[in-house]
Design a protein around this motif. Sequence first.
Motif, PDB file in Angstrom:
ATOM      1  N   THR A 116       0.833  -1.209   0.000  1.00 12.14           N
ATOM      2  CA  THR A 116       0.000   0.000   0.000  1.00 12.14           C
ATOM      3  C   THR A 116       0.867   1.257   0.000  1.00 12.14           C
ATOM      4  OG1 THR A 116      -0.134   0.142   2.427  1.00 12.14           O
ATOM      5  CG2 THR A 116      -1.874  -1.117   1.304  1.00 12.14           C
ATOM      6  N   THR A 117       0.284   2.326  -0.533  1.00  8.81           N
ATOM      7  CA  THR A 117       0.890   3.664  -0.426  1.00  8.81           C
ATOM      8  C   THR A 117      -0.217   4.633  -0.016  1.00  8.81           C
ATOM      9  OG1 THR A 117       0.508   4.086  -2.790  1.00  8.81           O
ATOM     10  CG2 THR A 117       2.693   3.269  -2.167  1.00  8.81           C
ATOM     11  N   ARG A 118       0.174   5.749   0.593  1.00  8.64           N
ATOM     12  CA  ARG A 118      -0.808   6.736   1.066  1.00  8.64           C
ATOM     13  C   ARG A 118      -0.390   8.132   0.614  1.00  8.64           C
ATOM     14  NH1 ARG A 118      -3.978   8.680   6.159  1.00  8.64           N
ATOM     15  NH2 ARG A 118      -4.791   6.577   6.365  1.00  8.64           N
ATOM     16  N   GLY A 119      -1.352   8.903   0.126  1.00 13.27           N
ATOM     17  CA  GLY A 119      -1.105  10.297  -0.242  1.00 13.27           C
ATOM     18  C   GLY A 119      -2.156  11.183   0.397  1.00 13.27           C
ATOM     19  N   THR A 120      -1.752  12.398   0.786  1.00 20.03           N
ATOM     20  CA  THR A 120      -2.718  13.360   1.349  1.00 20.03           C
ATOM     21  C   THR A 120      -2.461  14.743   0.761  1.00 20.03           C
ATOM     22  OG1 THR A 120      -1.283  13.903   3.226  1.00 20.03           O
ATOM     23  CG2 THR A 120      -2.901  12.161   3.582  1.00 20.03           C
ATOM     24  N   ILE A 121      -3.483  15.566   0.793  1.00 21.82           N
ATOM     25  CA  ILE A 121      -3.346  16.982   0.450  1.00 21.82           C
ATOM     26  C   ILE A 121      -4.173  17.767   1.456  1.00 21.82           C
ATOM     27  CG2 ILE A 121      -5.121  16.688  -1.338  1.00 21.82           C
ATOM     28  CD1 ILE A 121      -3.991  19.149  -2.726  1.00 21.82           C
ATOM     29  N   GLU A 122      -3.553  18.785   2.021  1.00 27.40           N
ATOM     30  CA  GLU A 122      -4.218  19.608   3.040  1.00 27.40           C
ATOM     31  C   GLU A 122      -4.896  20.816   2.388  1.00 27.40           C
ATOM     32  OE1 GLU A 122      -4.339  18.957   6.385  1.00 27.40           O
ATOM     33  OE2 GLU A 122      -3.116  17.142   6.164  1.00 27.40           O
ATOM     34  N   GLY A 123      -6.034  21.208   2.931  1.00 26.07           N
ATOM     35  CA  GLY A 123      -6.726  22.381   2.413  1.00 26.07           C
ATOM     36  C   GLY A 123      -7.773  22.864   3.392  1.00 26.07           C
ATOM     37  N   LEU A 124      -8.709  23.651   2.886  1.00 28.07           N
ATOM     38  CA  LEU A 124      -9.800  24.214   3.682  1.00 28.07           C
ATOM     39  C   LEU A 124     -11.118  23.962   2.963  1.00 28.07           C
ATOM     40  CD1 LEU A 124      -8.191  27.734   4.346  1.00 28.07           C
ATOM     41  CD2 LEU A 124      -8.286  25.846   5.990  1.00 28.07           C
ATOM     42  N   ILE A 125     -12.201  23.892   3.716  1.00 25.14           N
ATOM     43  CA  ILE A 125     -13.520  23.786   3.097  1.00 25.14           C
ATOM     44  C   ILE A 125     -13.957  25.204   2.702  1.00 25.14           C
ATOM     45  CG2 ILE A 125     -15.948  23.176   3.448  1.00 25.14           C
ATOM     46  CD1 ILE A 125     -14.003  20.752   3.303  1.00 25.14           C
ATOM     47  N   SER A 126     -14.254  25.384   1.416  1.00 22.03           N
ATOM     48  CA  SER A 126     -14.684  26.709   0.945  1.00 22.03           C
ATOM     49  C   SER A 126     -16.088  26.997   1.484  1.00 22.03           C
ATOM     50  CB  SER A 126     -14.674  26.760  -0.585  1.00 22.03           C
ATOM     51  OG  SER A 126     -15.584  25.829  -1.108  1.00 22.03           O
ATOM     52  N   ASN A 127     -16.490  28.270   1.408  1.00 24.00           N
ATOM     53  CA  ASN A 127     -17.818  28.596   1.940  1.00 24.00           C
ATOM     54  C   ASN A 127     -18.905  28.527   0.869  1.00 24.00           C
ATOM     55  OD1 ASN A 127     -17.212  30.894   0.565  1.00 24.00           O
ATOM     56  ND2 ASN A 127     -16.862  32.150   2.395  1.00 24.00           N
ATOM     57  N   LYS A 128     -18.515  28.117  -0.331  1.00 22.57           N
ATOM     58  CA  LYS A 128     -19.511  27.830  -1.374  1.00 22.57           C
ATOM     59  C   LYS A 128     -18.927  26.845  -2.381  1.00 22.57           C
ATOM     60  CE  LYS A 128     -18.631  31.886  -4.293  1.00 22.57           C
ATOM     61  NZ  LYS A 128     -18.206  33.154  -3.775  1.00 22.57           N
ATOM     62  N   ILE A 129     -19.784  26.254  -3.195  1.00 18.43           N
ATOM     63  CA  ILE A 129     -19.358  25.307  -4.234  1.00 18.43           C
ATOM     64  C   ILE A 129     -18.760  26.109  -5.384  1.00 18.43           C
ATOM     65  CG2 ILE A 129     -20.243  23.665  -5.948  1.00 18.43           C
ATOM     66  CD1 ILE A 129     -22.322  22.806  -3.779  1.00 18.43           C
ATOM     67  N   ILE A 130     -17.497  25.810  -5.728  1.00 20.80           N
ATOM     68  CA  ILE A 130     -16.804  26.578  -6.778  1.00 20.80           C
ATOM     69  C   ILE A 130     -16.083  25.630  -7.735  1.00 20.80           C
ATOM     70  CG2 ILE A 130     -15.229  28.505  -7.249  1.00 20.80           C
ATOM     71  CD1 ILE A 130     -15.192  29.035  -4.195  1.00 20.80           C
ATOM     72  N   GLY A 131     -16.331  25.806  -9.033  1.00 14.26           N
ATOM     73  CA  GLY A 131     -15.597  25.042 -10.045  1.00 14.26           C
ATOM     74  C   GLY A 131     -16.383  23.850 -10.560  1.00 14.26           C
ATOM     75  N   THR A 132     -16.048  23.451 -11.781  1.00 15.02           N
ATOM     76  CA  THR A 132     -16.790  22.372 -12.443  1.00 15.02           C
ATOM     77  C   THR A 132     -15.888  21.192 -12.814  1.00 15.02           C
ATOM     78  OG1 THR A 132     -16.453  23.481 -14.559  1.00 15.02           O
ATOM     79  CG2 THR A 132     -18.531  23.925 -13.409  1.00 15.02           C
TER      80      THR A 132
ATOM     81  N   ALA B 213     -11.550  21.726  -7.946  1.00 12.84           N
ATOM     82  CA  ALA B 213     -12.461  21.687  -9.100  1.00 12.84           C
ATOM     83  C   ALA B 213     -12.168  22.803 -10.098  1.00 12.84           C
ATOM     84  CB  ALA B 213     -13.907  21.779  -8.635  1.00 12.84           C
ATOM     85  N   GLN B 214     -11.324  23.779  -9.701  1.00 10.39           N
ATOM     86  CA  GLN B 214     -10.957  24.876 -10.605  1.00 10.39           C
ATOM     87  C   GLN B 214      -9.603  24.633 -11.284  1.00 10.39           C
ATOM     88  OE1 GLN B 214     -11.606  27.850  -7.309  1.00 10.39           O
ATOM     89  NE2 GLN B 214     -12.467  29.067  -8.971  1.00 10.39           N
ATOM     90  N   MET B 215      -8.937  23.547 -10.904  1.00 14.59           N
ATOM     91  CA  MET B 215      -7.611  23.259 -11.460  1.00 14.59           C
ATOM     92  C   MET B 215      -7.718  22.472 -12.764  1.00 14.59           C
ATOM     93  SD  MET B 215      -5.551  22.015  -8.061  1.00 14.59           S
ATOM     94  CE  MET B 215      -5.250  23.161  -6.703  1.00 14.59           C
ATOM     95  N   SER B 216      -6.685  22.598 -13.604  1.00 11.79           N
ATOM     96  CA  SER B 216      -6.605  21.715 -14.774  1.00 11.79           C
ATOM     97  C   SER B 216      -6.311  20.307 -14.261  1.00 11.79           C
ATOM     98  CB  SER B 216      -5.475  22.170 -15.704  1.00 11.79           C
ATOM     99  OG  SER B 216      -4.214  21.937 -15.078  1.00 11.79           O
ATOM    100  N   SER B 217      -6.620  19.295 -15.070  1.00 15.24           N
ATOM    101  CA  SER B 217      -6.368  17.930 -14.602  1.00 15.24           C
ATOM    102  C   SER B 217      -4.883  17.706 -14.369  1.00 15.24           C
ATOM    103  CB  SER B 217      -6.945  16.892 -15.576  1.00 15.24           C
ATOM    104  OG  SER B 217      -6.327  16.984 -16.830  1.00 15.24           O
ATOM    105  N   GLU B 218      -4.016  18.338 -15.193  1.00 18.97           N
ATOM    106  CA  GLU B 218      -2.566  18.184 -15.015  1.00 18.97           C
ATOM    107  C   GLU B 218      -2.126  18.751 -13.665  1.00 18.97           C
ATOM    108  OE1 GLU B 218      -3.657  18.045 -19.156  1.00 18.97           O
ATOM    109  OE2 GLU B 218      -3.925  19.696 -17.736  1.00 18.97           O
ATOM    110  N   GLN B 219      -2.620  19.945 -13.344  1.00 16.70           N
ATOM    111  CA  GLN B 219      -2.256  20.600 -12.080  1.00 16.70           C
ATOM    112  C   GLN B 219      -2.763  19.785 -10.893  1.00 16.70           C
ATOM    113  OE1 GLN B 219      -4.176  24.415 -11.311  1.00 16.70           O
ATOM    114  NE2 GLN B 219      -2.268  25.232 -10.484  1.00 16.70           N
TER     115      GLN B 219
END
Length: 198
Positions: A134-150, A169-175
């Motif tokens: 097994t391998t494990r990956g994480t990314i830290e962030g914050l919960i936005s106050n509204k739904i943003i990005g498609t 959801a606002q990032m390119s798939s590569e990013q």
Amino acid sequence: MRKIIFATSNEGKMKEIREILEDLDIELLSLKDVGYDADIIEDGETFEENAIIKAKTVMEAIGEMVLADDSGIEVDYLDKAPGVYSARFLGVNTSYTEKNQYIIDKLAKAKDNERSARFVCVIACAFPNGEVITTRGTIEGLISNKIIGTGGFGYDPIFYVPEYQCTTAQMSSEQKNQISHRGKALRDMKELIIDRLA
């Protein structure tokens, strides 16, 4: 060419996985591609346990090398919920728009770092010889106050990454693949697979 099955029928997830593993000399197949549609009971209490259950179950049924992931979002303000229940949170037939809005509503009084959250992904690989890694990956962030990005899927529209000043959801798939929990876990797994296939 070596076949590897990824234990998912989620097309969004398969697209991400194919992009990350595209330089491996393998044929990457989904459960749909191999006609496997049996229900897998994910009753583990950790991401690791669930990923291993999926990988081993499919490997034992098909006899090929199988990758599986278990991933989800941990919201600190909600005592790390939904966690391993992310896909089944509020019921399997509840849309992610509803799930995302529910989390935003629950965090209405949360300020700044109280909105901390992370995406977690564990990848398990089950080999026909019985070995499981097994391998494990994480990314830290914050919960936005509204739904943003498609872009992306799932909880991406509410997962805000401060250093990029946008949701996943606002990032390119590569990013997204460069920084995502799944991208990190898959790249680590790719190195382990290369070693074993050498």
